[in-house]
Enzyme design. Structure first.
Site, short mmCIF file in Angstrom:
data_model
loop_
_atom_site.label_atom_id
_atom_site.label_comp_id
_atom_site.label_asym_id
_atom_site.label_seq_id
_atom_site.Cartn_x
_atom_site.Cartn_y
_atom_site.Cartn_z
N ALA A 73 0.84 -1.20 0.00
CA ALA A 73 0.00 0.00 0.00
C ALA A 73 0.87 1.25 0.00
CB ALA A 73 -0.92 0.01 1.23
N GLU A 106 -2.73 -12.03 -4.41
CA GLU A 106 -4.08 -11.83 -4.93
C GLU A 106 -4.26 -10.34 -5.16
OE1 GLU A 106 -4.39 -15.59 -2.52
OE2 GLU A 106 -4.02 -13.55 -1.79
N ASN A 111 -8.41 -4.01 -10.45
CA ASN A 111 -7.27 -3.15 -10.14
C ASN A 111 -6.19 -3.27 -11.21
OD1 ASN A 111 -5.25 -1.60 -9.02
ND2 ASN A 111 -5.48 -2.46 -6.96
N TYR A 118 2.56 -5.46 -11.22
CA TYR A 118 3.02 -6.82 -10.99
C TYR A 118 3.51 -7.47 -12.29
CZ TYR A 118 0.69 -6.15 -6.51
OH TYR A 118 0.30 -5.66 -5.29
#
Length: 153
Positions: A73, A106, A111, A118
């Site tokens: 985050a 996950e 998103n 990623y």
């Protein structure tokens, strides 16, 4: 941009970690979850700081040669400045250092920004968990990256 420092999360970081967590997720982890992970030897909790301000965090854990990136985050005001990338790169290095061969995560199916991050770092979709998230209900994509592990022989 000012230099980003990545370091190990400590108990005094938790109030700010919780602010970032709550600003980032509809179902944020609790402080008790972070406190429990801080006590685990199989978990690695990292924070990103800019000029002494905690601006993001990442959490991973490992069991033998498999790991999971459980959380990453960045504070809303600091997004889009490469901090998520720095945290991800540090988490990957930590996973390699722990002997992790496959790192899973996950991510919400909607998103796209996180999925692109990623994918740029070698993760690929390997599955889907229907209705994994709530508030709102949504599938999770399961992504995996095979890591080159340092040879310790």
């Amino acid at each position: 941009m000012t230099e980003v420092m990545i370091r190990t999360m400590q108990d005094p970081d938790l109030p700010r970690v919780m602010e970032v967590e709550q600003a980032s997720f509809s179902m944020p982890w609790t402080e008790a979850t972070f406190r429990g992970l801080l006590r685990r030897t199989d978990a690695e909790l990292l924070v990103a700081e800019v000029d002494g301000e905690l601006v993001g965090h990442a959490v991973l854990w490992a069991v033998t040669d498999q790991g999971e990136l459980g959380n990453i985050a960045v504070a809303p005001a600091w997004r889009g400045q490469g901090i998520g990338t720095r945290l991800l790169v540090a988490a990957l290095a930590s996973a390699r250092g722990r002997g992790v061969h496959e790192l899973y995560l996950e991510v919400r199916a909607s998103n796209a920004r996180a999925q692109q991050l990623y994918e740029r770092h070698g993760f690929h979709a390997v599955g889907r968990r229907p209705n994994y998230y709530v508030d709102p209900v949504e599938d999770a994509l399961v992504m995996c990256k095979v890591l080159a592990v340092a040879n310790h022989s």
